[in-house]
Scaffold this motif. Structure first.
Motif, PDB file in Angstrom:
ATOM      1  N   TYR A 273       0.852  -1.193   0.000  1.00  0.00           N
ATOM      2  CA  TYR A 273       0.000   0.000   0.000  1.00  0.00           C
ATOM      3  C   TYR A 273       0.891   1.248   0.000  1.00  0.00           C
ATOM      4  N   GLY A 274       1.911   1.248   0.854  1.00  0.00           N
ATOM      5  CA  GLY A 274       2.834   2.382   0.904  1.00  0.00           C
ATOM      6  C   GLY A 274       3.669   2.503  -0.354  1.00  0.00           C
ATOM      7  N   LEU A 275       4.132   1.363  -0.875  1.00  0.00           N
ATOM      8  CA  LEU A 275       4.984   1.377  -2.059  1.00  0.00           C
ATOM      9  C   LEU A 275       4.276   2.003  -3.247  1.00  0.00           C
ATOM     10  N   TYR A 276       3.040   1.590  -3.521  1.00  0.00           N
ATOM     11  CA  TYR A 276       2.364   2.085  -4.712  1.00  0.00           C
ATOM     12  C   TYR A 276       1.766   3.467  -4.520  1.00  0.00           C
ATOM     13  N   ALA A 314      17.854   1.970  -2.152  1.00  0.00           N
ATOM     14  CA  ALA A 314      18.620   0.819  -2.645  1.00  0.00           C
ATOM     15  C   ALA A 314      19.779   0.495  -1.713  1.00  0.00           C
ATOM     16  N   ILE A 315      20.437   1.539  -1.198  1.00  0.00           N
ATOM     17  CA  ILE A 315      21.553   1.326  -0.270  1.00  0.00           C
ATOM     18  C   ILE A 315      21.043   0.721   1.045  1.00  0.00           C
ATOM     19  N   ALA A 316      19.927   1.245   1.546  1.00  0.00           N
ATOM     20  CA  ALA A 316      19.345   0.706   2.783  1.00  0.00           C
ATOM     21  C   ALA A 316      18.926  -0.746   2.587  1.00  0.00           C
ATOM     22  N   LEU A 317      18.339  -1.062   1.444  1.00  0.00           N
ATOM     23  CA  LEU A 317      17.933  -2.440   1.141  1.00  0.00           C
ATOM     24  C   LEU A 317      19.133  -3.379   1.224  1.00  0.00           C
ATOM     25  N   ALA A 339       7.162   0.287  10.970  1.00  0.00           N
ATOM     26  CA  ALA A 339       6.779   1.340  11.912  1.00  0.00           C
ATOM     27  C   ALA A 339       7.383   2.689  11.516  1.00  0.00           C
ATOM     28  N   LEU A 340       8.657   2.686  11.120  1.00  0.00           N
ATOM     29  CA  LEU A 340       9.309   3.937  10.725  1.00  0.00           C
ATOM     30  C   LEU A 340       8.644   4.533   9.484  1.00  0.00           C
ATOM     31  N   GLY A 341       8.320   3.683   8.509  1.00  0.00           N
ATOM     32  CA  GLY A 341       7.638   4.174   7.312  1.00  0.00           C
ATOM     33  C   GLY A 341       6.258   4.697   7.624  1.00  0.00           C
ATOM     34  N   GLY A 342       5.536   4.012   8.517  1.00  0.00           N
ATOM     35  CA  GLY A 342       4.190   4.437   8.883  1.00  0.00           C
ATOM     36  C   GLY A 342       4.159   5.787   9.566  1.00  0.00           C
ATOM     37  N   ILE A 343       5.188   6.068  10.346  1.00  0.00           N
ATOM     38  CA  ILE A 343       5.258   7.358  11.046  1.00  0.00           C
ATOM     39  C   ILE A 343       5.732   8.473  10.118  1.00  0.00           C
ATOM     40  N   SER A 367      12.537   2.684   4.341  1.00  0.00           N
ATOM     41  CA  SER A 367      11.853   1.748   5.233  1.00  0.00           C
ATOM     42  C   SER A 367      11.183   0.628   4.450  1.00  0.00           C
ATOM     43  N   ILE A 368      10.473   0.988   3.402  1.00  0.00           N
ATOM     44  CA  ILE A 368       9.743  -0.007   2.608  1.00  0.00           C
ATOM     45  C   ILE A 368      10.707  -0.987   1.950  1.00  0.00           C
TER      46      ILE A 368
END
Length: 461
Positions: A273-276, A314-317, A339-343, A367-368
């Protein structure tokens, strides 16, 4: 019963086998994924750069056009992955690519909103099964302990699609008048042809199983085949403690009756949901900076700004997946980023400048993408054979329900409320739900303990 450490010779065979898989298969399948995601999200670049005005699209209509793709995708997701299990990845993934490339090419000549809806639906039908099929395919080439690393290398293609694809789309759109086409139409032409060509190459390049790989030594073939067979013998059919499912009906039943599969489906729903929401509406949000902050960006500038959050992602992934591989996948490897992405995502629109807004969106993107390859290492830990094909497809189907919901609801809420504040709070809520569900799942016991996902997400072993 005692266990024995592998001999140095076996360790050398393991190391060389996994390295060859990583070099020979992962880059090519990742390139397929790169083109797949670029074709799927091409409308997000076309809409603010001429298509929206030419077709008279409102935000809700664009959201529906973006989301209707997922209806066709959802309808055929599980059957497509079962067909891949039956006919082999080489044939099926190649067929999918050629089919979606042809449909994507037709967007070059779309003339109305109705045609746009129809082609987006057909694109979903054509692409159905590609992503879960690619995940399943790569999972069948390496043992569980190497799977997070392999899937992370594969998943790098998705953020890099925007890093490279957004400026590329901008360059193609700037070729206004080429072949007598508007810029956004020429962009569709340019991004669809590679899918057809890659599909043809895939037919000859991909190999279905390690035993048939001529680029592996006999020792490497034997080790991979034996190790994967040993792992499959310890898995359950869906977390229910039964024998692995091999037939069509038994596999579907195993996947569809597994509570663990359904909870993972809901966790994945929140991430997608967040990605798209970002993928389809970030270019439009960036275009809105011109009115909001009095700035002016060229088409290429917008493409470059759209790409900014995805390079750090990409680096975080890469490093997050590497940490999970080295220390063992734990629930917080998935719940923490959720949680970090949601906030962070609802906070983006409260920033006072374009740079601050993009900085916060970058946190959300990191985050995602950090969590997704770690997440996808879980289903194949407790599902095998046809049950794995069905289970992975079911989880991905729920994610694509989120793709439709995020696209349509975000556009509808924007039209309803007049801004993106409310829709982004909804995005944040779904991602927080994913974090809660992942933590809850890690507390649930799994009936069979050997090589199970429960061990992996709680003990890290």
């Amino acid at each position: 019963m005692g266990t024995f450490a592998p001999s140095p010779v076996i360790r050398d065979v393991e190391r060389s086998a996994v390295k060859k898989v990583a070099r020979r298969l992962v880059p090519f399948v990742a390139l397929m994924f790169f083109v797949n995601f670029l074709d799927r999200t091409a409308v997000s670049f076309a809409e603010p750069n001429g298509m929206g005005d030419d077709l008279g699209l409102s935000a809700a209509q664009f959201g529906l056009a973006s989301g209707v793709f997922f209806i066709g995708y959802i309808l055929l997701e599980v059957p497509s992955n079962m067909a891949l299990h039956r006919f082999g990845a080489r044939r099926w993934l190649a067929r999918i690519m050629v089919t979606w490339g042809i449909v994507s090419l037709l967007f070059t000549w779309v003339e109305s909103t109705g045609q746009l809806y129809g082609l987006r639906f057909l694109l979903g039908v054509a692409e159905a099964g590609f992503f879960p099929g690619a995940i399943l395919y790569l999972s069948q080439w390496v043992p569980a302990r190497h799977r997070t690393k392999i899937l992370a290398l594969f998943y790098l293609a998705q953020p890099l699609t925007t890093v490279i694809g957004a400026p590329l789309a901008g360059l193609l759109i700037n070729q206004h008048g080429a072949f007598g086409l508007d810029g956004w139409r020429f962009m569709f032409l340019g991004v669809s042809i590679p899918a057809i060509l890659l599909g043809i190459i895939a037919w000859f390049y991909l190999i279905d199983r390690p035993a048939d790989a001529k680029w592996l030594t006999q020792d490497e073939k034997d080790w991979l085949t034996a190790e994967l067979a040993r792992e499959n013998g310890t898995k359950t059919d869906g977390g229910q403690g039964k024998a692995p499912g091999h037939g069509g009906r038994g596999a579907l039943k195993a996947a569809f009756t597994s509570g663990r599969v359904w909870v993972l489906s809901l966790v994945y729903f929140g991430f997608i949901y967040g990605l798209y929401a970002l993928a389809f509406f970030l270019p439009t949000i960036i275009s809105g900076f011109e009115d909001q902050y009095g700035t002016k960006f060229s088409v290429l500038d917008k493409g470059l700004i759209t790409a900014i959050p995805y390079l750090p992602a990409a680096i975080a992934l890469f490093f997050w997946s590497r940490h999970a591989t080295r220390h063992g996948t734990r629930a917080w490897h998935i719940a923490g980023p959720a949680a970090l992405g949601g906030i962070s995502i609802p906070l983006a629109l409260y920033m006072g400048s374009p740079s601050a807004t993009i900085a916060v969106i970058t946190v959300t993107a990191c985050s995602i993408f950090a969590a997704l390859p770690v997440f996808w290492s879980l289903p194949s830990q407790f599902l095998t054979g046809a049950a794995a094909a069905a289970g992975i497809a079911l989880i991905n189907t729920m994610g694509n329900v989120a793709g439709f919901a995020a696209s349509y609801i975000t556009g509808w809420l924007k039209d309803f409320s007049g801004s993106y504040y409310l829709p982004l709070f909804v995005v944040g809520g779904f991602m927080l739900l994913s974090a809660v569900l992942m933590l809850w799942l890690s507390t649930r016991p799994l009936p069979q303990a050997a090589d199970t996902e429960q061990e992996l997400i709680t003990t890290g072993h």
